[in-house]
Each structure stands twice: as structure tokens, then as C-alpha cells.
Write a protein that holds these residues in place. Structure first.
Motif, PDB file in Angstrom:
ATOM      1  N   VAL A 147      71.464  43.113  22.670  1.00  0.00           N
ATOM      2  CA  VAL A 147      71.455  42.327  23.913  1.00  0.00           C
ATOM      3  C   VAL A 147      70.925  40.902  23.717  1.00  0.00           C
ATOM      4  CG1 VAL A 147      70.407  42.183  26.220  1.00  0.00           C
ATOM      5  CG2 VAL A 147      71.505  44.312  25.463  1.00  0.00           C
ATOM      6  N   PRO A 148      69.748  40.696  23.101  1.00  0.00           N
ATOM      7  CA  PRO A 148      69.253  39.317  22.978  1.00  0.00           C
ATOM      8  C   PRO A 148      70.208  38.392  22.207  1.00  0.00           C
ATOM      9  CG  PRO A 148      67.466  40.856  22.621  1.00  0.00           C
ATOM     10  CD  PRO A 148      68.739  41.672  22.652  1.00  0.00           C
ATOM     11  N   TYR A 149      70.795  38.887  21.121  1.00  0.00           N
ATOM     12  CA  TYR A 149      71.708  38.038  20.343  1.00  0.00           C
ATOM     13  C   TYR A 149      72.981  37.736  21.132  1.00  0.00           C
ATOM     14  CZ  TYR A 149      74.444  36.235  16.438  1.00  0.00           C
ATOM     15  OH  TYR A 149      75.226  35.450  15.614  1.00  0.00           O
ATOM     16  N   CYS A 150      73.469  38.718  21.872  1.00  0.00           N
ATOM     17  CA  CYS A 150      74.639  38.476  22.714  1.00  0.00           C
ATOM     18  C   CYS A 150      74.340  37.364  23.713  1.00  0.00           C
ATOM     19  CB  CYS A 150      75.048  39.766  23.439  1.00  0.00           C
ATOM     20  SG  CYS A 150      76.468  39.548  24.536  1.00  0.00           S
ATOM     21  N   ILE A 151      73.173  37.429  24.340  1.00  0.00           N
ATOM     22  CA  ILE A 151      72.804  36.405  25.316  1.00  0.00           C
ATOM     23  C   ILE A 151      72.634  35.047  24.623  1.00  0.00           C
ATOM     24  CG2 ILE A 151      71.018  35.703  26.968  1.00  0.00           C
ATOM     25  CD1 ILE A 151      70.731  38.727  27.632  1.00  0.00           C
ATOM     26  N   ASP A 152      72.094  35.036  23.394  1.00  0.00           N
ATOM     27  CA  ASP A 152      72.033  33.789  22.616  1.00  0.00           C
ATOM     28  C   ASP A 152      73.431  33.190  22.456  1.00  0.00           C
ATOM     29  OD1 ASP A 152      69.304  34.297  22.200  1.00  0.00           O
ATOM     30  OD2 ASP A 152      69.556  34.831  20.076  1.00  0.00           O
ATOM     31  N   ALA A 157      69.315  32.424  28.357  1.00  0.00           N
ATOM     32  CA  ALA A 157      67.907  32.265  27.984  1.00  0.00           C
ATOM     33  C   ALA A 157      67.544  33.248  26.873  1.00  0.00           C
ATOM     34  CB  ALA A 157      67.018  32.498  29.203  1.00  0.00           C
ATOM     35  N   ARG A 158      66.619  32.851  26.020  1.00  0.00           N
ATOM     36  CA  ARG A 158      66.218  33.685  24.890  1.00  0.00           C
ATOM     37  C   ARG A 158      65.329  34.836  25.352  1.00  0.00           C
ATOM     38  NH1 ARG A 158      66.197  33.228  19.277  1.00  0.00           N
ATOM     39  NH2 ARG A 158      64.473  34.303  18.252  1.00  0.00           N
ATOM     40  N   LEU A 159      65.719  36.044  24.986  1.00  0.00           N
ATOM     41  CA  LEU A 159      64.940  37.251  25.282  1.00  0.00           C
ATOM     42  C   LEU A 159      64.265  37.727  24.008  1.00  0.00           C
ATOM     43  CD1 LEU A 159      67.325  39.510  27.416  1.00  0.00           C
ATOM     44  CD2 LEU A 159      65.356  38.218  28.211  1.00  0.00           C
ATOM     45  N   GLU A 160      62.988  38.065  24.115  1.00  0.00           N
ATOM     46  CA  GLU A 160      62.247  38.644  22.996  1.00  0.00           C
ATOM     47  C   GLU A 160      61.925  40.091  23.322  1.00  0.00           C
ATOM     48  OE1 GLU A 160      61.921  37.189  20.173  1.00  0.00           O
ATOM     49  OE2 GLU A 160      62.385  35.127  20.736  1.00  0.00           O
TER      50      GLU A 160
END
Length: 173
Positions: A147-152, A157-160
Motif C-alpha cells: 500500500v505505501p509504495y502504491c500511494i508513492d 502522501a507518504r505512509l509509514e
């Protein structure tokens, strides 16, 4: 950051049934994410135009990089969440649904009846989840590392993530 949490249920939207799906999503995100976030909640009936309007508002007006839906993914005539999601997405990401069903099938044979989909709308990732909290967690655990890389990739916004629960995959620079 705002994260959309959409419960799709005729009964819950009329106050006849307690929404357990939305709180199930929020409980999972509390463990999975270390980024500061806040839920932007919607509780809507199983009506395609209403679902579409909620998803569009969360993506376009609220700028949620992640929108998670719960409910309405089965085979009954009132289950129209996948159709509403497909209608508002720019691109579909079939791997999400495939993996969620594969993982869920290890727990329950009726997972094959699920029609969950995922896709993007602008800089938002939309993922359909089942209605039961345990199934929500199974599905999120299956796909959340991506999920975070897809959003990148879509400019969100960056998710951690909390590595205790999920190690997000990001390619080495």
C-alpha cells in the motif's frame, strides 16, 4: 493525514445494526501505521450512486491518499461496492483482490464469493474490504506491505508502517 473509512450497509446506515466494519478498519490502521492519520468516516447504504459519491468526495475533496471500504462485496443483488469502486477509479489493481481472496480462502471456504476490488482515483488508492473485522484484518495483513509504495507511485502522501505489524515494501534507491 486523512484516511477514508467507508462502511457500506443498508442496516447500519439506518441505525438497525452496529457498524463493526469501520471500527475494525480503524483498529487495524492503528497498529499498521506509524504516520499520523485521522479517519474520515462515511456510513452509506448499499446504493451505487451514494457509494460512488462518497468515494469521489473522499478522493477529490478530502484528498485521502487511502480509502478503505467495508461491506457490499458479496454476490447478493444489493452488494454493489465493487461496481461503484470500478466506476470511480482511473485504474484497477486486480492483484489486491486476488491476494485478499487467496489469503481469506485459507480461513473460510466462502471467501471465494467475495468480489473485492482495488484501484486508483488520482492520488488516492481505494481498496474494498469485507464487512467482518476478522476478515478485514486478514485482508489488510495480506496486502498492506504494498500500500505505501502504491500511494508513492500515484503521488499520494507518504505512509509509514509499524514494522512490528507490517514492513512496507519500497525499492532501494
Amino acid at each position: 493525514m486523512p484516511i477514508g473509512v467507508v462502511t457500506i450497509s443498508d442496516r447500519a446506515s439506518r441505525g438497525l445494526y452496529e457498524d463493526k466494519g469501520g471500527p475494525g478498519i480503524e483498529a487495524a490502521l492503528t497498529e499498521l501505521l506509524t504516520s499520523p492519520w485521522r479517519p474520515v468516516r462515511r456510513l452509506v447504504p448499499d446504493e451505487r450512486p451514494t457509494i460512488e459519491a462518497a468515494l469521489i468526495a473522499l478522493a477529490d475533496q478530502e484528498a485521502c491518499p487511502l480509502i478503505l471500504t467495508t461491506g457490499g462485496t458479496g454476490p447478493s443483488p444489493r452488494d454493489v461496492t465493487p461496481e461503484a469502486t470500478e466506476a470511480v477509479c482511473d485504474r484497477l489493481l486486480p492483484g489486491f483482490g486476488e491476494l485478499m481472496r487467496a489469503k481469506s480462502l485459507l480461513e473460510v471456504p466462502t471467501a471465494i464469493l467475495s468480489r473485492q476490488v482495488a484501484g486508483t482515483r488520482g492520488a488516492s488508492l481505494i481498496i474494498n474490504l469485507p464487512g467482518k473485522p476478522a476478515a478485514i484484518r486478514t485482508c489488510l495483513d495480506a496486502v498492506f506491505a504494498a500500500v505505501p509504495y502504491c500511494i508513492d507511485l500515484i503521488g499520494g502522501a507518504r505512509l509509514e508502517t509499524n514494522p512490528q505489524f507490517c514492513k512496507a515494501f519500497r525499492p532501494k534507491a
